[in-house]
Enzyme design. Structure first.
Site, short mmCIF file in Angstrom:
data_model
loop_
_atom_site.label_atom_id
_atom_site.label_comp_id
_atom_site.label_asym_id
_atom_site.label_seq_id
_atom_site.Cartn_x
_atom_site.Cartn_y
_atom_site.Cartn_z
NE ARG A 231 -7.11 -6.49 -2.58
CZ ARG A 231 -6.07 -6.58 -1.76
NH1 ARG A 231 -5.80 -5.58 -0.93
NH2 ARG A 231 -5.29 -7.65 -1.77
CD GLU B 64 -5.66 -0.51 -6.55
OE1 GLU B 64 -6.15 -0.30 -5.44
OE2 GLU B 64 -4.89 -1.47 -6.79
CG HIS C 172 -3.06 -1.40 -3.59
ND1 HIS C 172 -4.04 -2.09 -4.24
CD2 HIS C 172 -2.84 -2.07 -2.43
CE1 HIS C 172 -4.39 -3.15 -3.52
NE2 HIS C 172 -3.68 -3.16 -2.41
#
Length: 354
Positions: A246, A275, A294
């Site tokens: 993360r 993000e 991601h």
């Protein structure tokens, strides 16, 4: 008397169709899908009736007002459970849910193999300069093959921080490359770590001895900012940093400094804060950084796994079964107690007295 109608709510973010199919196969469950572009009142009206909130785990994908925090839980007291669409639950305040008597479930393990494959892929990409070679071959001439010379990963030492479902899969795949596996995980015993393929060590030892350091721990109060300037300085000179965990666990500015100074040889990053990262993020300008968006757990196989697991877990929960991936296990007796009155409230008065 007809059984109480159970309501499940999710937003119109992409999810594998198996979730909706399984929900709609249940005659006593109604699936409501809110539109993020719709007026807030429209979505609030649906959430007000919901017993389950199937939530996106991506904090920058879901507007903050729809995160499962204390204010939302107070507005929608019929909620019995919040279900994350992945292993992580960044959009859920677990403590607030526990106080409200709301179960939190996730799909931990559903995308573990996919994430592990990308972690290994990032190690290979950085070490063998695959993206750099691709870019140069498409845009330049006059460079030599030797200018793209990299290193084998075989025989190197891999330090895994967090050897749970995903970290264990990384260790399993890494064995094919004859990597020596060190692991640090304060939540597991030394016996469990060894059973998952790692040699248990403390974090300073792992950092000093590893050629690759790969993060597979959750983002919480114990890990937030864990990898800053001190941690990067403690890593072996010439090591490679990998994170598919993360954003927020590592300090991006400190990592950029460790890379530009030459202390670290490279990094493979799938997670960011925020993000996607802004285009002027210094890490995106470095040739020894391989960047992905991601996507470690974004495969057809993983997305189908987590959607199917979520649907099956919620169907069981709504029929009184304890969920197999219950994050706040201590709340389950209260959820069962609340479910009787909450679900009965959905039955018309005429039927309640029949």
């Amino acid at each position: 008397m007809s059984p109480p109608l159970k309501r499940v709510f999710r937003f119109d973010l992409w999810i594998n169709p198996v979730f909706d199919e399984r929900m709609r196969s249940q005659t006593d469950i109604q699936l409501d899908i809110g539109r993020l572009a719709a007026p807030d009142d429209d979505n609030a009206a649906l959430l007000e009736q919901a017993h389950i909130y199937q939530i996106s785990p991506a904090r920058d994908e879901l507007p903050l007002k729809w995160h499962a925090r204390e204010d939302l839980l107070k507005r929608f007291p019929n909620l019995l459970a919040v279900s994350s669409g992945a292993a992580g639950f960044d959009t859920v305040d677990v403590d607030a849910c526990t106080r409200a008597g709301v179960a939190v479930v996730n799909q931990v393990g559903g995308n573990a193999r996919s994430v592990a494959e990308l972690a290994i892929g990032l190690m290979l990409s950085v070490s063998r300069k695959i993206p750099l070679s691709d870019r140069k071959l498409r845009t330049e001439r006059g460079f030599s093959r030797e200018s793209l010379m990299g290193h084998e990963i075989s025989g190197a030492t891999l330090g895994i921080v967090g050897i749970g479902h995903t970290g264990g899969q990384v260790a399993h795949v890494a064995k094919a490359f004859d990597l020596k596996i060190l692991a640090h995980d304060p939540l597991l015993s030394e016996q469990d770590i060894r059973a998952r393929g790692g040699e248990p060590v403390d974090l300073p030892t792992l950092l000093a001895a590893s050629d690759f350091v790969s993060l597979h721990c959750p983002l919480d109060n114990t890990t937030r900012g864990m990898f800053g300037a001190h941690a990067f300085a403690s890593m072996k000179k010439g090591a490679v940093f990998i994170s598919t965990a993360r954003g927020g666990i590592h300090d991006e500015a400190a990592l950029a400094e460790a890379l530009t100074s030459g202390h670290l040889a490279g990094a493979g990053l799938d997670v960011w804060m925020p993000e996607p990262p802004p285009l002027d993020n210094p890490l995106l300008r470095l040739e020894n950084v391989v960047a992905t968006y991601h996507t470690a757990g974004v495969t057809h196989e993983a997305r189908r796994n987590v959607a199917a697991w979520a649907a099956d877990q919620l169907i069981g929960l709504l029929h009184g079964e304890k969920p197999p991936r219950l994050v706040n296990a201590e709340v389950w007796p209260l959820v069962l107690e609340r479910s009787g009155s909450v679900l009965k409230a959905n039955v018309p008065r005429a039927l309640q007295s029949s």
